[in-house]
Design a protein around this motif. Structure first.
Motif, mmCIF file in Angstrom:
data_model
loop_
_atom_site.group_PDB
_atom_site.id
_atom_site.type_symbol
_atom_site.label_atom_id
_atom_site.label_comp_id
_atom_site.label_asym_id
_atom_site.label_seq_id
_atom_site.Cartn_x
_atom_site.Cartn_y
_atom_site.Cartn_z
ATOM 1 N N ALA A 144 19.846 5.152 2.883
ATOM 2 C CA ALA A 144 18.920 6.273 3.035
ATOM 3 C C ALA A 144 19.615 7.578 2.667
ATOM 4 C CB ALA A 144 18.417 6.332 4.474
ATOM 5 N N VAL A 145 18.945 8.399 1.915
ATOM 6 C CA VAL A 145 19.494 9.691 1.521
ATOM 7 C C VAL A 145 18.850 10.779 2.356
ATOM 8 C CG1 VAL A 145 19.746 11.345 -0.355
ATOM 9 C CG2 VAL A 145 19.891 8.896 -0.829
ATOM 10 N N ASP A 146 19.645 11.524 3.062
ATOM 11 C CA ASP A 146 19.143 12.616 3.876
ATOM 12 C C ASP A 146 19.041 13.855 2.991
ATOM 13 O OD1 ASP A 146 19.593 13.560 7.247
ATOM 14 O OD2 ASP A 146 19.004 14.909 5.644
ATOM 15 N N GLU A 147 17.830 14.254 2.692
ATOM 16 C CA GLU A 147 17.641 15.369 1.773
ATOM 17 C C GLU A 147 18.238 16.665 2.304
ATOM 18 O OE1 GLU A 147 13.537 15.670 0.828
ATOM 19 O OE2 GLU A 147 13.455 13.756 -0.241
ATOM 20 N N ASP A 148 18.172 16.867 3.614
ATOM 21 C CA ASP A 148 18.759 18.080 4.192
ATOM 22 C C ASP A 148 20.265 18.097 3.996
ATOM 23 O OD1 ASP A 148 16.356 19.119 5.065
ATOM 24 O OD2 ASP A 148 16.486 18.189 7.031
ATOM 25 N N LEU A 149 20.927 16.976 4.324
ATOM 26 C CA LEU A 149 22.381 16.902 4.195
ATOM 27 C C LEU A 149 22.799 17.034 2.740
ATOM 28 C CD1 LEU A 149 25.024 16.428 5.763
ATOM 29 C CD2 LEU A 149 24.734 13.986 5.344
ATOM 30 N N ASP A 150 21.978 16.525 1.849
ATOM 31 C CA ASP A 150 22.305 16.558 0.426
ATOM 32 C C ASP A 150 22.296 17.982 -0.141
ATOM 33 O OD1 ASP A 150 23.022 14.863 -1.768
ATOM 34 O OD2 ASP A 150 21.112 15.372 -2.702
ATOM 35 N N ARG A 151 21.685 18.910 0.573
ATOM 36 C CA ARG A 151 21.675 20.305 0.120
ATOM 37 C C ARG A 151 23.039 20.966 0.294
ATOM 38 N NH1 ARG A 151 16.733 20.703 3.405
ATOM 39 N NH2 ARG A 151 14.922 20.413 2.065
ATOM 40 N N LEU A 152 23.849 20.426 1.175
ATOM 41 C CA LEU A 152 25.129 21.052 1.501
ATOM 42 C C LEU A 152 26.221 20.582 0.546
ATOM 43 C CD1 LEU A 152 25.109 20.664 5.404
ATOM 44 C CD2 LEU A 152 24.119 22.493 4.019
ATOM 45 N N THR A 153 27.150 21.481 0.246
ATOM 46 C CA THR A 153 28.328 21.094 -0.518
ATOM 47 C C THR A 153 29.263 20.293 0.383
ATOM 48 O OG1 THR A 153 29.610 23.059 0.082
ATOM 49 C CG2 THR A 153 28.147 23.236 -1.843
ATOM 50 N N GLU A 154 30.277 19.660 -0.218
ATOM 51 C CA GLU A 154 31.221 18.880 0.574
ATOM 52 C C GLU A 154 31.931 19.753 1.599
ATOM 53 O OE1 GLU A 154 33.808 16.889 -2.131
ATOM 54 O OE2 GLU A 154 32.313 15.413 -2.709
ATOM 55 N N ARG A 155 32.336 20.958 1.197
ATOM 56 C CA ARG A 155 33.026 21.848 2.130
ATOM 57 C C ARG A 155 32.091 22.302 3.243
ATOM 58 N NH1 ARG A 155 37.788 21.882 3.401
ATOM 59 N NH2 ARG A 155 38.791 22.779 1.568
ATOM 60 N N GLU A 156 30.843 22.577 2.909
ATOM 61 C CA GLU A 156 29.876 22.973 3.936
ATOM 62 C C GLU A 156 29.655 21.849 4.941
ATOM 63 O OE1 GLU A 156 27.258 26.152 1.252
ATOM 64 O OE2 GLU A 156 26.580 24.077 1.496
ATOM 65 N N ARG A 157 29.683 20.620 4.460
ATOM 66 C CA ARG A 157 29.530 19.490 5.380
ATOM 67 C C ARG A 157 30.706 19.427 6.354
ATOM 68 N NH1 ARG A 157 27.308 14.293 1.875
ATOM 69 N NH2 ARG A 157 25.778 15.419 0.616
ATOM 70 N N GLU A 158 31.904 19.639 5.839
ATOM 71 C CA GLU A 158 33.081 19.617 6.708
ATOM 72 C C GLU A 158 32.990 20.700 7.776
ATOM 73 O OE1 GLU A 158 36.590 17.916 3.760
ATOM 74 O OE2 GLU A 158 36.154 20.043 3.743
ATOM 75 N N VAL A 159 32.643 21.902 7.348
ATOM 76 C CA VAL A 159 32.511 23.019 8.297
ATOM 77 C C VAL A 159 31.399 22.722 9.298
ATOM 78 C CG1 VAL A 159 31.850 25.451 8.527
ATOM 79 C CG2 VAL A 159 33.448 24.751 6.722
ATOM 80 N N MET A 160 30.275 22.236 8.809
ATOM 81 C CA MET A 160 29.134 21.941 9.665
ATOM 82 C C MET A 160 29.495 20.968 10.773
ATOM 83 S SD MET A 160 26.904 19.175 10.157
ATOM 84 C CE MET A 160 26.889 18.306 8.582
ATOM 85 N N ARG A 161 30.196 19.888 10.412
ATOM 86 C CA ARG A 161 30.522 18.877 11.416
ATOM 87 C C ARG A 161 31.456 19.423 12.490
ATOM 88 N NH1 ARG A 161 31.007 15.390 6.571
ATOM 89 N NH2 ARG A 161 29.089 14.152 6.458
ATOM 90 N N LEU A 162 32.439 20.205 12.087
ATOM 91 C CA LEU A 162 33.386 20.752 13.065
ATOM 92 C C LEU A 162 32.712 21.775 13.968
ATOM 93 C CD1 LEU A 162 36.554 21.114 10.812
ATOM 94 C CD2 LEU A 162 36.099 19.373 12.544
ATOM 95 N N ILE A 163 31.901 22.647 13.397
ATOM 96 C CA ILE A 163 31.187 23.636 14.206
ATOM 97 C C ILE A 163 30.233 22.941 15.171
ATOM 98 C CG2 ILE A 163 29.448 25.480 14.133
ATOM 99 C CD1 ILE A 163 32.164 26.479 13.377
ATOM 100 N N ALA A 164 29.539 21.920 14.682
ATOM 101 C CA ALA A 164 28.589 21.188 15.523
ATOM 102 C C ALA A 164 29.275 20.486 16.689
ATOM 103 C CB ALA A 164 27.811 20.172 14.686
#
Length: 212
Positions: A144-164
């Protein structure tokens, strides 16, 4: 094993590579034969140096860790990443890695993991093993492809997970070897792209997607 395991370190953060190199350099049973910073340099180093084990970051310029494994099959790959998200773990294992550990691992644990992979074992940080079992049991739909997550760059994903997870901006900056200002910029972009307004909403969003 009587000979030292030849290891190549692949990571786009120079400070992290130097730190890992120093840790492994203290072990007589591991021989760090080189470093690489992106997909192209990793593929070239694997061809030239023929390492036994490649310590491979998941997110790399040029296509990521999976692209390295696709272009340079042969050595054993052990993923070493800040990310412990299910889709990263499962995707990397499906790409050919023999193990996956996070960057919270100690030097001694990393040496042990390298030797286990070199002798044919599969190695996972405890929490990550559950993701792999769930995937093969069908509990996680990895296609399954999460369209919301796919909007983020790889670096944004890393930052997002740590902040979350509750990291402060300062802690994220230290973990990812970037400036606090850069963390703030990525965080603003994440909230805008996901149409969220607070860290609390981000944590709930990430938890719903099993990203924490």
């Amino acid at each position: 094993m009587t000979d030292a395991v030849k290891v190549l370190i692949v990571d786009d953060h120079a400070m992290f590579r130097r730190g890992v190199h120093a840790e492994l350099g203290a072990a007589d049973t591991v021989d760090v034969i080189g470093e690489a910073e992106d997909v192209d340099t990793a593929v070239a180093a694997i061809a030239a140096d023929r390492p036994d084990v490649v310590l491979l970051d998941v997110h790399l310029p040029g296509g990521g860790g999976v692209e390295v494994m696709r272009r340079a099959p042969g050595p054993l790959f052990l993923a070493l990443s800040v990310s412990d998200a299910a889709e990263d773990v499962i995707g990397t294992i499906r790409g050919g890695a023999r193990g996956y550990v996070t960057k919270t691992i100690t030097g001694a644990e990393l040496v042990a993991a390298i030797h286990r992979v070199a002798t044919g074992d599969a190695v996972f940080s405890p929490r990550l093993a559950g993701f792999v079992l769930d995937a093969f049991a069908g509990a996680i739909d990895v296609s399954a492809v999460d369209e919301d997550l796919d909007r983020l760059t790889e670096r944004e994903r890393e930052v997002m997970r740590l902040i979350a997870r509750g990291y402060s901006y300062k802690e994220v900056a230290k973990e990812l070897f970037i400036s606090i200002k850069t963390v703030e910029t990525h965080m603003s972009s994440v909230l805008r792209k996901l149409q969220l307004s607070s860290r609390h909403e981000l944590t709930r969003w990430a938890n719903d997607r099993r990203l924490l």
